[in-house]
Scaffold this active site. Sequence first.
Site, PDB file in Angstrom:
ATOM      1  N   SER A 185      -6.354 -32.480  16.996  1.00 24.80           N
ATOM      2  CA  SER A 185      -6.357 -31.146  16.399  1.00 24.80           C
ATOM      3  C   SER A 185      -7.688 -30.422  16.493  1.00 24.80           C
ATOM      4  O   SER A 185      -7.724 -29.201  16.427  1.00 24.80           O
ATOM      5  CB  SER A 185      -5.926 -31.236  14.947  1.00 24.80           C
ATOM      6  N   HIS A 213       0.519 -31.657  16.119  1.00 26.04           N
ATOM      7  CA  HIS A 213       0.088 -30.470  16.868  1.00 26.04           C
ATOM      8  C   HIS A 213       0.757 -30.344  18.239  1.00 26.04           C
ATOM      9  O   HIS A 213       0.465 -29.406  18.975  1.00 26.04           O
ATOM     10  CB  HIS A 213      -1.437 -30.467  17.038  1.00 26.04           C
ATOM     11  N   LYS A 243       3.697 -27.042  10.783  1.00 23.20           N
ATOM     12  CA  LYS A 243       2.873 -26.336  11.775  1.00 23.20           C
ATOM     13  C   LYS A 243       3.789 -25.436  12.610  1.00 23.20           C
ATOM     14  O   LYS A 243       4.284 -24.445  12.091  1.00 23.20           O
ATOM     15  CB  LYS A 243       2.049 -27.332  12.566  1.00 23.20           C
TER      16      LYS A 243
HETATM   17  C1  LIG Z   1      -1.555 -31.639  10.103  1.00 21.49           C
HETATM   18  C2  LIG Z   1      -1.385 -33.055  10.414  1.00 21.49           C
HETATM   19  C3  LIG Z   1      -0.755 -33.908   9.512  1.00 21.49           C
HETATM   20  C4  LIG Z   1      -0.329 -33.454   8.158  1.00 21.49           C
HETATM   21  O1  LIG Z   1       0.866 -32.745   8.205  1.00 21.49           O
HETATM   22  P1  LIG Z   1       1.352 -32.001   6.895  1.00 21.49           P
HETATM   23  O2  LIG Z   1       2.800 -31.782   7.118  1.00 21.49           O
HETATM   24  O3  LIG Z   1       0.576 -30.729   6.800  1.00 21.49           O
HETATM   25  O4  LIG Z   1       1.083 -32.911   5.750  1.00 21.49           O
HETATM   26  C5  LIG Z   1      -0.559 -35.231   9.887  1.00 21.49           C
HETATM   27  N1  LIG Z   1      -0.974 -35.682  11.077  1.00 21.49           N
HETATM   28  C6  LIG Z   1      -1.596 -34.896  11.959  1.00 21.49           C
HETATM   29  C7  LIG Z   1      -2.021 -35.464  13.276  1.00 21.49           C
HETATM   30  C8  LIG Z   1      -1.840 -33.555  11.655  1.00 21.49           C
HETATM   31  O5  LIG Z   1      -2.457 -32.774  12.533  1.00 21.49           O
END
Ligand SMILES: *Cc1c(COP(=O)(O)O)cnc(C)c1O
Length: 395
Positions: A185, A213, A243
């Site tokens: 990310s 992502h 996301k």
């Molecule tokens: C954003 C993210 C999460 C968390 O996801 P949420 O649904 O916002 O809790 C977990 N793992 C990775 C790799 C992320 O980028």
Amino acid sequence: MSKELNEFLQSNLNDLKSKGLYNEIEPLQSANGPMIQVGGKELINLSSNNYLGLATDERLTTAAKEAIDKWGAGSGAVRTINGTLEIHLELEKELAKFKGTEAAISYQSGFNCNMAAISAVMGKKDVILSDELNHASIIDGCRLSGAKIVRVNHSDMEDLAAKAKEVRESGLYEKAMFITDGVFSMDGDIAKLPEIVEIAKEFDLMVYVDDAHGSGVLGHGHGTVKHFGLEKEVDFQIGTLSKAIGVVGGYVAGTQDLIDWLKVRSRPFLFSTAVSPADAAAAKRSLEILDADTSLNEKLWENATYFKEKLNAMGFETGISETPITPVIIGDEQKAQDFSKRLYEEGVYVKSIVFPTVPLGTGRVRNMPTAAHTKEMLDNALAIYEKVGKEFDLI
Ligand SMILES: *Cc1c(COP(=O)(O)O)cnc(C)c1O
């Protein structure tokens, strides 16, 4: 208040603030779309994870409203008591289809998935090889499992093979797993899944990919695993619904046996209430849209490619990204924060990201262009970048 606690908080907060490492949170006064209102100001939003603009899509908000009318505001219980509504199962069916797996299980967040799935399968006698840049929730999930954790240099396949060989030859462990983000990310680079799968076969490692992502972004929207055609080789496909999918929640996709096991052994499923009906219905609608139509995905790539190319042409350092994630790397933490502040004053909302989220000395602002931005918005943002970039001697 406890004197000890008071002293702890004061000294640590002051320390962070004096080093420019304290993150001030400003609330949005509008929905998190391509333009946002913050502090009474209209800004071009380059900081959301709303890759496809689906968070504000009317098809999703309609699905959410209809679900509230039918199912109510809350799910009423944990999934294993009687909080499993049919809408949750419909979402899970759609998720399995979307990910090309036998089954899927949904959780309250992506973060929760990593708390849930790793420790349901891995324990004290096992070993986890983990990419050093993995998301915080993976790190926490690994710790929770009690397994031995071996850090692997970022996307370094020689290091992975060497460490896999070492842990297998040691004879100290039972099960072994490799965990990686699908898309990293902070830099936007993609995990080398074809090589990872080969190494995993050689050393009998389970493969666990957290594609928070990558989903909605790679593989025509279906994610990094699909991008490489490895649905049959990757054991755990983790994702978030918060996301690109545009809502909230998370999921694990895999074989029917894996999902059946998680339903009886993963603690956030057993002990935390299910996502609301509105969330489940909106997420399901989002997946249906992504399944039927790749136009948002294409628009995302068109916008992101345009934006990144223009920044590079101006002379900004955008690192190694292979995805729409577009960092502009500044270096010094304070300078990154000042740069972000000046962009804000000029009308671009892009947060600085500094240590400990990224290594010290690699402070940056991270741009997240989306499918919802118009070319005019991107051009306006680029003009502001050029002006502020010159002020800061970055270009
Ligand atoms: C954003 C993210 C999460 C968390 O996801 P949420 O649904 O916002 O809790 C977990 N793992 C990775 C790799 C992320 O980028």
